[in-house]
Structures are given as structure tokens and as C-alpha cells.
Design an enzyme around this catalytic site. Structure first.
Site, PDB file in Angstrom:
ATOM      1  N   VAL A 103       3.861   3.345   8.799  1.00 15.52           N
ATOM      2  CA  VAL A 103       2.717   2.751   8.097  1.00 15.52           C
ATOM      3  C   VAL A 103       3.090   2.431   6.653  1.00 15.52           C
ATOM      4  O   VAL A 103       3.679   3.261   5.958  1.00 15.52           O
ATOM      5  CB  VAL A 103       1.504   3.721   8.171  1.00 15.52           C
ATOM      6  CG1 VAL A 103       0.457   3.373   7.130  1.00 15.52           C
ATOM      7  CG2 VAL A 103       0.907   3.711   9.577  1.00 15.52           C
ATOM      8  N   ASP A 104       2.763   1.201   6.215  1.00 14.78           N
ATOM      9  CA  ASP A 104       3.063   0.802   4.836  1.00 14.78           C
ATOM     10  C   ASP A 104       1.834   0.872   3.922  1.00 14.78           C
ATOM     11  O   ASP A 104       1.952   0.909   2.712  1.00 14.78           O
ATOM     12  CB  ASP A 104       3.596  -0.637   4.811  1.00 14.78           C
ATOM     13  CG  ASP A 104       4.900  -0.754   5.585  1.00 14.78           C
ATOM     14  OD1 ASP A 104       5.706   0.190   5.522  1.00 14.78           O
ATOM     15  OD2 ASP A 104       5.076  -1.763   6.294  1.00 14.78           O
ATOM     16  N   ALA A 105       0.654   0.807   4.557  1.00 11.43           N
ATOM     17  CA  ALA A 105      -0.576   0.829   3.740  1.00 11.43           C
ATOM     18  C   ALA A 105      -1.597   1.763   4.377  1.00 11.43           C
ATOM     19  O   ALA A 105      -1.815   1.728   5.590  1.00 11.43           O
ATOM     20  CB  ALA A 105      -1.155  -0.586   3.618  1.00 11.43           C
TER      21      ALA A 105
ATOM     22  N   LYS B  73       1.131   1.549   0.014  1.00  9.66           N
ATOM     23  CA  LYS B  73       0.012   0.839  -0.612  1.00  9.66           C
ATOM     24  C   LYS B  73      -1.274   1.586  -0.280  1.00  9.66           C
ATOM     25  O   LYS B  73      -1.461   2.022   0.865  1.00  9.66           O
ATOM     26  CB  LYS B  73      -0.044  -0.587  -0.087  1.00  9.66           C
ATOM     27  CG  LYS B  73       1.132  -1.426  -0.551  1.00  9.66           C
ATOM     28  CD  LYS B  73       1.077  -2.828   0.010  1.00  9.66           C
ATOM     29  CE  LYS B  73       2.072  -3.766  -0.655  1.00  9.66           C
ATOM     30  NZ  LYS B  73       3.476  -3.359  -0.494  1.00  9.66           N
TER      31      LYS B  73
ATOM     32  N   ARG C  33       0.931  -2.063  10.683  1.00  8.89           N
ATOM     33  CA  ARG C  33       1.561  -1.109   9.765  1.00  8.89           C
ATOM     34  C   ARG C  33       0.547  -0.574   8.740  1.00  8.89           C
ATOM     35  O   ARG C  33       0.897  -0.257   7.599  1.00  8.89           O
ATOM     36  CB  ARG C  33       2.795  -1.737   9.093  1.00  8.89           C
ATOM     37  CG  ARG C  33       3.932  -1.993  10.105  1.00  8.89           C
ATOM     38  CD  ARG C  33       5.243  -2.359   9.459  1.00  8.89           C
ATOM     39  NE  ARG C  33       5.826  -1.299   8.658  1.00  8.89           N
ATOM     40  CZ  ARG C  33       6.566  -0.291   9.157  1.00  8.89           C
ATOM     41  NH1 ARG C  33       6.785  -0.195  10.450  1.00  8.89           N
ATOM     42  NH2 ARG C  33       7.054   0.635   8.347  1.00  8.89           N
TER      43      ARG C  33
END
Lengths: 314, 314
Positions: free
Chosen positions: B33-35, B67, B254
């Protein structure tokens, strides 16, 4: 309305399965019907003004031995207050002939053996509280909560009476967040608490010149916060019909419901197995009746109640 | 919550298709996961009090390059007011990272080219009016109509502005009959008038100690009087997602939505194609989650946001 519609309208009406009232229809109705059930607002009066010719028409029906019954969704008045209103307009009606949704709410509790030690929280007018008291129940809320405000301080706890076993919601022009929270807490937190709607009319003629949000607005608000659906005691529910039948000893097939609303009056009449007559002196106009989205079709329609008397004489 | 539920609960949870968050899940989430998208009330804070361990957890996520986005249905504040609230709680968040339903309402009008010469009637708080103004629209109503009363005299005509082209309804503790009639008249009588709901949450924690009727209550009231359904711009509608994607350039697969409500937060995450994590620090408890009537199942659940940090260290 009668005879003045022209061939185009008559044809559209015929397609819809209802027809403008004719002298023959009136003869047939008077022959086959023993009791006329009337909605009040939009049929008998508009606001505080009697609709033209109503008094004479009711007199004629009474003189023919017809039973007259007044079935109204307006919960702001009690039956006693309604009888006074009729009297002030020069029409003699007894309390027994009036079936208001305020009375229906109290009767619903009565026939369901609502415990006398429980209380009833009211979002609505004095009429509901009066009928509850006459039926021996303790009501709270109503007009006196109309000026109450809420404190939304972090540590403030909104207290409600744990002995409330039913919340009755009707038309309430003094709706506020206090009442919405009170009713919501009772329904959500008091075990088995009933949620009763006097009716779900979307709008009503609170003033002569325009429509205003009806009981359906306040009822929906409580549905929105509680995620519960109410028991509806007013039209189109036929809950009142059993009282009516007991009182008047007439079969529903020998009754005619006269009203100005399709989704309450006419549906109520149809649900109960009565004949139905729509009058165009209230909220429904001919284009609404004939719109393809409308699936509620009265047996007959006419411009106003006094057409019955006029057509008898033709 | 983690590890302390016993075999019975774990088994029930497994049947439901969701599971309590484990150290391995956290590793997997942080990898894939990016955010992280967070609901605020019940996740970050309760009322005006920060939930234990939130600050450190957000710091840890930021230090890992994640993020952070805050997506709230609460429409009473503008993005600017939210940024101030975060700051007062010792958390640095920029306005750009906040997506409130008040902002969503203004953005809905903007992307749909709502004419600038039309006005917007607001049932709700200052936050909606502020966001409308920032987007270049003229709002009216809101708090200043909270003390207005209606005259129900027979010949009184309630006037409304014919240039209102949209009614925005959000949470409004100062709801009254004036606002209900104003909004109803605009929607019913102004041709093409939009009916926009910030959200339809049934209840919200207006105070620390209990829940109060949410925007869903006021929205339902307007539905009840207009017989119209609104356009919903807040969760679970994914309307805000396109702004979010544009801003953060991350694919929804993500992203992980973290929230305390099943029917708004988790449903929003699922509707958008995100991972979902339910925290039990707000309105949903374990028995609600596992009740057979619940069909909204998050990928994971845990007691509170700071479990993420705690589980990383295990």
C-alpha cells in the site's frame, strides 16, 4: 369538471380506467352506497374556508339516510377539535363521525394493550397528546419541546425517559434537533419501543397559498436516524377501518371513499374494498391523475364534492 | 483486540471473511500500500480528543513514505477548518490532504459546470458555505436560517429565491421547518434544481458520550417532503476518488481505507477497489461486525489505528 372536458380528455380518462362522474354514476352510487367516507382538507375545506356547496351536499346525503364519516390524516387536531371546526363552519358533525390519525395513534396503542405505565413521546401537535390522554395514556413532548435547544458540549449527556414505550410522529412545524434526538434515543435504546407514524403525507396545505412539508417529512427524518420503518396508522393504512366497521355496521363494499389525494385517500379506499371518488378541489389535478406515472385509479373523479348534488338534479 | 479474542471469536471472524489484523498482515499492507486513507471521527479522534497513539502511528507511516489522506463525511467544517483542528491536536496535515464532504459538494458543482449565476441553498453548517465560496459559488441559508420561524397564517406566502439551482443538505443541528420548506420549494419549483446530500450517515458522535442524528436524518426529511432522491457526494459514494487519484497519483489497489463505519468507510473503500481496515474505536463494535445481518466485510479489523505501529514492532 362535469361535461366540460371535451373528447380528448374523456378519451385519456377512459384509457386510464377512471371516468368523470356522470348523473348515472351518482344514481348508482346513491343506490349502492350506505356510507360516504370523506377526507377533510381539499374535500370539505381548504385551510379554514369551506369549499363551495359542501354544506348542502352533506345535508342532502344525510337526508337520504347516508352515514357520513370523516377520515383525516391531519394529526394536529383531536376529534373534539375537529368537531368544533366543523361547527364553526356551520356543519354539524359528532366526534364519533370523525376518524383522525391522532385518534388512530391512540387506538393503535389501545388495541395492542400498550402498558398504561409506559409513556408515549410525541413529535407532533396537541391533537395527538389530547387523544392519548382521552385513551388513558401519558404523553410527553409535543408542542412544549418546540422551543427546546440542545447543548453540543463534549461532555454533555442528552437524557431521555427510559419508560417511553412508543414514539408517535406526526406533522410538526416545530420540528427541531432536540425532538429528533429524543425520539431517536427512545426508539434505539428503550427495549421494544414502538415507532408509530400518524401518516406519511409528503406535503400538506398548511396555508391556503402553497404546500408545506407534511408528516412524511418528520417521519422520514426519524427513519433516517433510526434506520427503522414505522407502523403507519393513518391512510392509506386500513387500521382505522375496523373501528369504522364496528361503529357503523356497514360493509366496505357499500362505502365510498371521497378524497383529493391518490396515494392516501384513494389508495385507502381501494385497500379497504370501498368505491372511490377523487375530487380535484385539493392537491391532485387532472394532469397528475392522467400522468402515465400514476397507477392509482379512482372509480370516478369530479371537480368538487358538490357535483354530487348538482348531478342528482340533472 | 489483537490476540486477545480467543478461539470462538477468531472462528466467527473467519466465517465472516474478515480477520483481526496480525503482524504479518501489517507487513503485507505496508509493502503493498502506498497511500492510507483515513476517516477522522472514530479513527483519528473522538469529538475533540485525539485517540491514543494516533500521532506516533501517522508519524511512522509518513516516515515510511506513505501518503496520508483524510476522507471525512462530516460537512460542518471546511478543509481549512479541518487543517486547523489537526494542528490543534499536534498533527501536521495540509488542506490538500483533506477531503471532506463539504468540499465534495462544492467540487460536484464545479465538475458539473454549475452556472455561477445560480445560487446554492444550504441546509447544514458553515463548512459547506465556506467551500462553496472558495469554489466561486454563491451559497445562502446555512446557520443564518437556524433561528428563522415560519408564519402559518392562511394568506401567508413563503417566498423562495427562484435563482437557486442546487440544494445541499448536510448535518444540521439547527434544522427547522423554515429550512425544510425552503429546500423543498427550491427542489420542487425551481426547474432543474439539484438535490445534493453531503452524506447519509444515520448518526454521528456530536458529543463524546452518545450518538446524535446525522446528515442522513436531514437528507431523509427532504426526501420525505420532495419525494426525490439526492445525489450523494460523501462516502460511500466514490465521487471524491477521482480528485484523490489526480492529486496523489496512486492506483486504488495500492490504497488502504481505514474507517470505523461499515456502511460508509468500508463500503467506500470496497466500492473504490481499495484494501479496507475497520477500526473498532468508533461506532462499530465486534458484535455489529459479526452480526449475521451485516454483509459489509472489511479485509481486516483491529481495535484502533495505533495497532498498526504496535504490530510492526512485534
Amino acid at each position: 369538471m362535469e361535461g366540460g372536458e371535451g373528447p380528448e380528455t374523456a378519451s385519456a380518462a377512459a384509457e386510464c380506467g377512471h371516468q368523470p362522474l356522470t348523473p348515472n354514476d351518482v344514481k348508482d352510487l346513491l343506490h349502492s352506497v350506505d356510507a360516504f367516507l370523506f377526507d377533510c382538507d381539499g374535500v370539505i375545506w381548504r385551510g379554514d374556508v369551506l369549499i363551495d356547496g359542501v354544506r348542502d351536499t352533506l345535508d342532502m346525503l344525510r337526508s337520504m339516510g347516508k352515514k357520513l364519516v370523516f377520515v383525516t390524516n391531519n394529526s394536529t387536531k383531536s376529534r373534539r377539535q375537529y368537531a368544533k371546526k366543523f361547527h364553526s363552519l356551520g356543519i354539524t358533525v359528532t366526534e364519533d363521525e370523525i376518524f383522525s390519525s391522532s385518534f388512530a395513534a391512540a387506538m393503535f396503542l389501545k388495541v395492542n394493550d400498550f402498558p398504561k405505565e409506559k409513556k408515549v413521546y410525541v413529535i407532533g401537535g396537541e391533537g395527538i397528546l389530547d387523544e392519548l390522554e382521552l385513551a388513558g395514556f401519558v404523553g410527553l413532548g409535543g408542542p412544549e419541546d418546540g422551543k427546546k435547544t440542545v447543548e453540543l458540549e463534549a461532555n454533555c449527556l442528552f437524557e431521555h425517559d427510559k419508560s417511553v414505550g412508543a414514539v408517535v410522529v406526526g406533522l410538526d412545524p416545530y420540528i427541531n434537533y432536540y425532538k429528533l434526538q429524543y425520539g431517536t434515543l427512545c426508539i434505539r435504546e428503550n427495549p421494544g419501543c414502538l415507532f408509530i407514524a400518524t401518516n406519511r403525507d409528503a406535503v400538506g396545505h398548511m396555508t391556503d397559498l402553497q404546500e408545506w412539508p407534511g408528516a412524511g417529512c418528520m417521519v422520514a427524518a426519524i427513519c433516517g436516524s433510526t434506520q427503522r420503518e414505522p407502523i403507519v396508522v393513518g391512510k392509506p393504512s386500513t387500521f382505522m377501518m375496523k373501528f369504522l366497521l364496528k361503529k357503523f355496521n356497514v360493509s366496505t363494499s357499500r362505502m365510498c371513499m371521497v378524497g383529493d389525494r391518490l396515494d392516501t385517500d384513494i389508495l385507502f379506499g381501494q385497500n379497504a374494498g370501498c368505491r372511490t371518488l377523487l375530487v380535484l378541489s385539493g392537491v391532485t389535478n387532472l394532469s397528475t391523475l392522467e400522468d402515465s406515472s400514476n397507477h392509482i385509479r379512482p372509480d370516478y373523479y369530479t371537480s368538487k364534492l358538490s357535483d354530487i348534488k348538482k348531478l342528482v338534479l340533472e
